[in-house]
Design a protein around this motif. Structure first.
Motif, PDB file in Angstrom:
ATOM      1  N   GLY A  66       0.975  -1.217   0.010  1.00  0.00           N
ATOM      2  CA  GLY A  66       0.084   0.060  -0.063  1.00  0.00           C
ATOM      3  C   GLY A  66       1.027   1.107  -0.024  1.00  0.00           C
ATOM      4  O   GLY A  66       2.139   1.218  -0.416  1.00  0.00           O
ATOM      5  N   THR A  67       0.298   2.301   0.335  1.00  0.00           N
ATOM      6  CA  THR A  67       1.173   3.736   0.404  1.00  0.00           C
ATOM      7  C   THR A  67       0.840   4.348   1.717  1.00  0.00           C
ATOM      8  O   THR A  67       0.026   4.393   2.684  1.00  0.00           O
ATOM      9  CB  THR A  67       0.295   4.550  -0.585  1.00  0.00           C
ATOM     10  OG1 THR A  67       0.276   3.928  -1.872  1.00  0.00           O
ATOM     11  CG2 THR A  67       0.960   5.935  -0.862  1.00  0.00           C
ATOM     12  N   PHE A  68       2.064   4.754   2.072  1.00  0.00           N
ATOM     13  CA  PHE A  68       2.261   5.767   3.347  1.00  0.00           C
ATOM     14  C   PHE A  68       1.731   7.326   3.039  1.00  0.00           C
ATOM     15  O   PHE A  68       2.547   7.613   1.927  1.00  0.00           O
ATOM     16  CB  PHE A  68       3.629   5.685   3.945  1.00  0.00           C
ATOM     17  CG  PHE A  68       3.912   4.244   4.478  1.00  0.00           C
ATOM     18  CD1 PHE A  68       3.444   3.997   5.888  1.00  0.00           C
ATOM     19  CD2 PHE A  68       4.516   3.521   3.870  1.00  0.00           C
ATOM     20  CE1 PHE A  68       3.790   2.775   6.421  1.00  0.00           C
ATOM     21  CE2 PHE A  68       4.837   2.068   4.621  1.00  0.00           C
ATOM     22  CZ  PHE A  68       4.720   2.032   5.899  1.00  0.00           C
ATOM     23  N   ARG A  69       1.141   7.699   3.719  1.00  0.00           N
ATOM     24  CA  ARG A  69       1.137   9.227   3.631  1.00  0.00           C
ATOM     25  C   ARG A  69       2.148   9.990   4.426  1.00  0.00           C
ATOM     26  O   ARG A  69       2.203   9.870   5.733  1.00  0.00           O
ATOM     27  CB  ARG A  69      -0.198   9.930   4.049  1.00  0.00           C
ATOM     28  CG  ARG A  69      -1.346   9.270   3.371  1.00  0.00           C
ATOM     29  CD  ARG A  69      -2.644   9.937   3.941  1.00  0.00           C
ATOM     30  NE  ARG A  69      -3.768   9.594   3.152  1.00  0.00           N
ATOM     31  CZ  ARG A  69      -5.220   9.989   3.325  1.00  0.00           C
ATOM     32  NH1 ARG A  69      -5.399  11.303   4.193  1.00  0.00           N
ATOM     33  NH2 ARG A  69      -6.062   9.604   2.827  1.00  0.00           N
ATOM     34  N   VAL A  70       2.964  10.981   4.132  1.00  0.00           N
ATOM     35  CA  VAL A  70       4.164  11.538   4.533  1.00  0.00           C
ATOM     36  C   VAL A  70       4.142  13.011   4.498  1.00  0.00           C
ATOM     37  O   VAL A  70       3.836  13.363   3.459  1.00  0.00           O
ATOM     38  CB  VAL A  70       5.712  10.864   4.122  1.00  0.00           C
ATOM     39  CG1 VAL A  70       6.785  11.515   4.561  1.00  0.00           C
ATOM     40  CG2 VAL A  70       5.704   9.371   4.074  1.00  0.00           C
TER      41      VAL A  70
END
Length: 257
Positions: A66-70
């Protein structure tokens, strides 16, 4: 300093709860469905998007699940500057604070970057392997606590917060298998060498610039693309100047000897 946990993006992005720790420690932890209690995280993935809004940088970093929000802001100026030098796509390692905004199904987890640097595919694959190992350990603890109706406080809290079932644990184990399928079969840990900052920058600058050299900001950006933080690239540039490996032919310019 609080240790940095390893967690897959799919697990972290599914976090909907925080919890206070016992032992008299202040503050709360973001708790994920796989049983991770985290204040700080260390993640490695592919930078797929970044954008600036004033002093705030926002980015998305993808791992195999998936994807991390940074985010990075004025509280971490080196992270902001480093991220600003990296063009997607690129593998990147980030250490930062785990945050959870909103409540219930509208809650969303994010990572407030404290430090970041460019890495290679091997570093990403090694991170996946190590994160898979600790995730399976957590899932085993959840499964045992569920079967025996008892376990340590953090495990039992995670089970209660998410109403975890045996099917949920099997599904999360499938997430780990998916992540492991992305790892190269010819992975060789020995390929990773930290290197010395000045050497990395020197190598990055060898093909840069013409007769007038390159602007200092471009030299720093080259160091970032070589795996240094903006702060370390500037420090390495000072070392090269002190050692006579380069000079300033004009104000704001750098040229190798």
């Amino acid at each position: 300093m609080e240790p940095a946990e390893r967690v897959f993006a799919r697990d972290f992005s599914a976090a909907r709860h925080t919890a206070d720790s016992g032992g008299g420690r202040d503050g709360s932890y973001v708790v994920t469905p796989a049983g991770v209690w985290c204040r700080r995280l260390f993640v490695v993935g592919a930078l797929t998007e970044r954008r600036a809004s004033g002093d705030l940088m926002q980015a998305r970093i993808a791992d195999p699940t998936g994807t991390f929000r940074v985010t990075a802001d004025w509280q971490s100026p080196d992270a902001v500057e480093t991220l600003g030098c990296v063009e997607p796509p690129a593998f990147i390692a980030v250490t930062g604070r785990a945050t959870l905004a909103g409540t219930g199904e509208r809650a969303h987890a994010a990572l407030a970057a404290e430090a970041l640097r460019v890495v290679d595919r091997t570093a990403r694959d090694l991170w996946v392997l190590m994160t898979a190992g600790v995730t399976l350990d957590r899932l085993e603890a959840l499964d045992k606590a569920l079967r025996e109706n008892g376990g340590d406080e953090r495990t039992m809290t995670a089970l209660r917060l998410y109403g975890t079932t045996a099917a949920d644990i099997r599904e999360m184990a499938g997430m780990v298998r998916t992540a492991l399928e992305s790892v190269r079969s010819d992975l060789a840990p020995g390929e990773i060498a930290p290197g010395i900052g000045r050497d990395r920058l020197l190598a990055a600058l060898e093909d840069q610039g013409g007769a007038r050299g390159v602007p200092i900001e471009d030299a720093v950006a080259a160091g970032v693309r070589a795996g240094l933080s903006a702060r370390d690239a500037k420090r390495a540039l000072e070392e090269l100047l002190d050692e006579g490996e380069c000079y300033q032919p004009a104000s704001g310019m750098i040229k190798l000897i």
